[in-house]
Design an enzyme around this catalytic site. Sequence first.
Site: not given
Ligand code: NAI
Length: 481
Positions: A10, A86, A128, A157, A161, A216, A272, A334
Site C-alpha cells: 500500500g 497491512v 501502526t 513508519e 503522503e 508512533k 491515520c 485530503f
Molecule cells: P493500504 O491500505 O494502502 O495498504 C495495505 C495493503 O495490505 C493493502 O493493499 C491490502 O490488500 C494488503 N493486505 C491486507 N491484508 C493482507 C494479507 N493478509 N496479506 C497480504 N496483503 C494484505 O494501507 P497503508 O496506508 O499502506 O497503511 C498500512 C499501515 O501503515 C497502517 O497500519 C497505517 O496506519 C500505517 N501508516 C500509514 C501511513 C500513510 O501515510 N498511509 C503512514 C504511516 C503509517
Amino acid sequence: MVKICCIGAGYVGGPTMAVIALKCPSIEVAVVDISKPRIAAWNSDQLPIYEPGLDAVVKECRGRNLFFSTDVEKHVFEADIVFVSVNTPTKTQGLGAGKAADLTYWESAARMIADVSKSDKIVVEKSTVPVKTAEAIEKILTHNSKGIKFQILSNPEFLAEGTAIEDLFKPDRVLIGGRETPEGQKALQTLKEVYAHWVPEERILTTNLWSAELSKLAANAFLAQRISSVNAMSALCEATGANIQQVSFAVGTDTRIGPKFLNASVGFGGSCFQKDILNLVYICECNGLPEVAEYWKQVIKINDYQKSRFVNRVVSSMFNTVSSKKVAILGFAFKKDTGDTRETPAIDVCKGLLGDKANLSIYDPQVTEDQIQRDLSMNKFDWDHPIHLQPTSPSTVKKVSVVWDAYEATKDAHGICILTEWDEFKTLDYQRIYENMQKPAFVFDGRNIVDADKLRDIGFIVYSIGKPLDAWLKDMPAVVA
Ligand code: NAI
C-alpha cells in the site's frame, strides 16, 4: 544475499520497500499483497499510488532487486526479514467498535508467516498498531512455530503522503524497538544495518518494543492536536476579528513552538490521524486512564466541530438553506499532491450539504468519480476494508455530479467551497467564474488559499477560515446546533 519480504503493497509498503531496494542493492526485496489489481499496477507503468519521485525509484530497481508479487507464501518462506505493512482499520463491530484497531489483517498475516516458515525470521511491525500488539503477534508465532525462532521488532513508519520519497530518503529519525534480550538486540542490530546504508547512525533510534509502538501513536496524536489547536483558535479569531494567519505566524516564531503545521483549515483528514487517536483513546480507557482518554478525544471533537462549523457557515450565509442550490466543491483529496481521500474532510462537508439537499458539483484533479461516489455512500470506517466488504447506497449520491474542470463545476453555482489546497485553485480566473455564477456569489475558502480582497473586489462574498468576517457573514453566526 539478505532477503526481505513486505506483506502489504500500500501507501507505506510500496514506497518504503522501493527505497530500501534502491539504497541497498545487495538486498533482495519482494513486496507481496493479496490484491491482484494492486500488484498488477505496481508491475505496470501506472503505479497504484501517486507520490512525487516514486516512479523513478521503482523504475530503477524493479526487476533488479525489487519485485512485486501475489505469491505471498513463497516470498515469506524465502525471507530473512518479513515486514508487515497491512491495513489496521478501526473496528466497526463488537468490542471496542468505533475506537479499537481491527487487527484481523495483521493476525491473518502472522498466522500465515507461522504456517509457511521453515527457517528463523525477524518479523517487523511496519503498520501502526496498538501498544502490546507485538506481544500478541509473538504468541501467535511461537505457539505455531514448530521450533522455528521468530524475533519481533517494531519499526513504525513516519512518512507523510505527498512527500513520502523525500521523507524516506532523509528521515528525521528511524525508530526500531526490540526485546531487551540478546536475541532481540541481535535482530534489532540486523535491521539497523539495513537502514544504515543511507540513514546516519545518530538518526536511528532504538528503544524497547512498547516505546516504539507508542511513539508512533503519540507522534500522530501530537500532530493532529496541533491542527485542532490552530483550528480552535480560528473559531475564536472569527468571533473577535483577529486573523488566524497573523496569530499562527506570531505563535510559530517562538522557537519552542516552531512554524510548521500551523495552518487553519476545514479539518485534518488522511487514513491515520483519527484512527490512531481513537486507538490511543481506547488503550487509555483499557488501562484505567479515562482523563487521558478524554483529553485526546477532544482533538477529534474539535476536528468534527471544524467541519460542521464550515457547513453551518455555508448554509447560514446562503439564506439558511442550500436546498436545490448548486454548490461547487473544489478539491476532494485530503491534501494536495495526493489522490488519497481516506477520511478527507470533504466527505463530511459534502454529506452535511447533501443533508440540507444541496446539488453538488465536485472537481478534484486527482480523484476519480468512482472514488467520490463510493466515499459519499460509505459508512464511517468502512473505507479501510476491501471493496467487496464496503456497502453502497446509491440514493444519496444522485445529487452529486463529478466534473473534470473547475469552470464547469462552478457554472451556475450559488457558492464555491474550496476543500483541498491544490495550487491550481489559486490561479483560476475568478472574474470569469463570477460572471457565470448565480448572484450573490459566495466563496467559502476552507484552506485559506485565495486572495479574499481580490475576490471581494470582483463581487464575491468571501468566507476565509479564521479571518475577519464580511459584514454579510457577521450577521449570520455559524453556531453549530
Ligand atoms: P493500504 O491500505 O494502502 O495498504 C495495505 C495493503 O495490505 C493493502 O493493499 C491490502 O490488500 C494488503 N493486505 C491486507 N491484508 C493482507 C494479507 N493478509 N496479506 C497480504 N496483503 C494484505 O494501507 P497503508 O496506508 O499502506 O497503511 C498500512 C499501515 O501503515 C497502517 O497500519 C497505517 O496506519 C500505517 N501508516 C500509514 C501511513 C500513510 O501515510 N498511509 C503512514 C504511516 C503509517
